[in-house]
Design an enzyme around this catalytic site. Sequence first.
Site, short mmCIF file in Angstrom:
data_model
loop_
_atom_site.label_atom_id
_atom_site.label_comp_id
_atom_site.label_asym_id
_atom_site.label_seq_id
_atom_site.Cartn_x
_atom_site.Cartn_y
_atom_site.Cartn_z
N ASP A 255 0.82 -1.21 0.00
CA ASP A 255 0.00 0.00 0.00
C ASP A 255 0.86 1.27 0.00
O ASP A 255 1.79 1.40 0.79
CB ASP A 255 -0.95 0.01 1.21
CG ASP A 255 -2.12 -0.94 1.00
OD1 ASP A 255 -2.29 -1.46 -0.12
OD2 ASP A 255 -2.86 -1.17 1.98
N HIS A 309 0.01 -7.87 -0.85
CA HIS A 309 -1.26 -8.57 -0.66
C HIS A 309 -2.05 -8.45 -1.96
O HIS A 309 -1.69 -7.69 -2.86
CB HIS A 309 -2.02 -8.00 0.53
CG HIS A 309 -2.14 -6.51 0.54
ND1 HIS A 309 -1.09 -5.67 0.84
CD2 HIS A 309 -3.19 -5.69 0.24
CE1 HIS A 309 -1.48 -4.41 0.74
NE2 HIS A 309 -2.76 -4.39 0.37
N ARG A 319 -18.35 -8.80 -3.21
CA ARG A 319 -17.58 -8.62 -1.98
C ARG A 319 -17.30 -7.13 -1.82
O ARG A 319 -17.06 -6.43 -2.80
CB ARG A 319 -16.27 -9.39 -2.08
CG ARG A 319 -15.37 -9.23 -0.90
CD ARG A 319 -14.18 -10.19 -0.94
NE ARG A 319 -13.35 -9.91 0.21
CZ ARG A 319 -12.28 -9.12 0.18
NH1 ARG A 319 -11.88 -8.57 -0.94
NH2 ARG A 319 -11.61 -8.87 1.29
C1 OGA Z 1 -6.48 -2.06 -0.97
C2 OGA Z 1 -6.56 -3.52 -0.75
C3 OGA Z 1 -7.93 -5.46 -0.38
C4 OGA Z 1 -9.37 -5.83 -0.19
O1 OGA Z 1 -7.54 -1.43 -1.12
O2 OGA Z 1 -5.35 -1.53 -0.98
O3 OGA Z 1 -5.54 -4.14 -0.70
O4 OGA Z 1 -9.60 -6.90 0.36
N1 OGA Z 1 -7.77 -4.07 -0.62
O5 OGA Z 1 -10.24 -5.08 -0.59
NI NI Z 2 -3.86 -2.82 -0.46
#
Ligand code: OGA
Ligand code: NI
Length: 386
Positions: A255, A309, A319
């Site tokens: 991020d 991630h 979702r």
């Molecule tokens: C983000 C992110 C993951 C999610 O917005 O930076 O990693 O599960 N989101 O929405």
């Molecule tokens: Ni993220």
Amino acid sequence: MATAEPIYQLATTVQVYDNIRTVEAQLRNCKIESLPERYLWPAEVVENPKPANDEAVAKEEAQNLSIPVVDLAEIDGASEEVRGKIARAMGKACEEWGFFQVINTGIPTTVMDDVNTSAREFFAFPVEQMEKATEPPGKPLMGYGGRLSFLSSKVPWYEYLGEFHTPEPGVEALAKNVWEDGNPRFCKAITDYCNSLEQLGLLILELLAESLNLPKDTYSQHFDKNSNYRGTWRFNYYTPCPKATQTVGQGPHSDPDALTILRQDQVAGLQVRKGNTWVTVEPLPGAFVVNVGDFLQAWSNDRFPSVEHRAFVNEKTDRLSIVYFMSPPPMLNIEAPSGLIGENQQSVFRTFTYAEYLGIMFKNRVTGDFSKKPLDLMRRGTEAAN
Ligand code: OGA
Ligand code: NI
């Protein structure tokens, strides 16, 4: 004001594609047979990367792993000992994972219920209505969007709606574009949510500083109301994808902020990199998922990694995740505190600002070359750091 800053202007050359909902409908009605190229992510991203030599072991490891949970039930008026214990648990989670879930935050259920209802209300609109909130020129990642990524050349299968909370709240202007009466209920839900999350974020930043034996306001001082920090709320909406196994809701990324606090609904989708595998973040009712962003990695002198991630999408289920991002004031020099730097040593990263970092991120978008991650370029010893 953010819109006037030249760093944002670099990001305005964006290609306009069909809306994701149009693509979804075309697929369902067999008007097109496969996902457009821009949504087809490489196999190594879509599949679970595992150590080449032993898939069974990797699978078992992934199943047994889960990100740490930190309980804040006892934090209010806690003794030094109890507070220290909580701080250490949080610090350990950040060192080992860059991620944790936090429970018993004291944030009223109604605050989260209201913001959740507001998000759902928005994404239930037809495309034309949602597009009334389309990203204002020169304000990348604000308003309603999707269709491109600032972090990769491929396009993730998701939509977002977001705005600044600080230094100038953008929700009212946004709501006026979408609803004739400016939807005061929507604005209030988001404002209450942001105020609560800001408080939670400040507490987490204090505890993290304490875990490193630093004065507790080391990080949090840069995020109070008068600091000009960038606080942003964002809803990520992952509409179902008929070809869910070929694409991602968000590609692997770290991020571009200091701290991220995310509430996911009860549908799993978020995955965190752990070594060679991806660990799914189990939806825990009432929990927030917290992660270290790139700036906190630099600020902690590499003690807290900003971990990659991603999010997957489902074929039939939608979702929603609701996120609060805390980014430093644009012109503040980010440098690790001396307490984290050994004698006769240098900080791991050179001094840099959020503005400089964003400049690199947006330039990558313009050139289409995402191989140079902004934080890597700030590491001492790299070409650009000199
Ligand atoms: C983000 C992110 C993951 C999610 O917005 O930076 O990693 O599960 N989101 O929405
Ligand atoms: Ni993220």
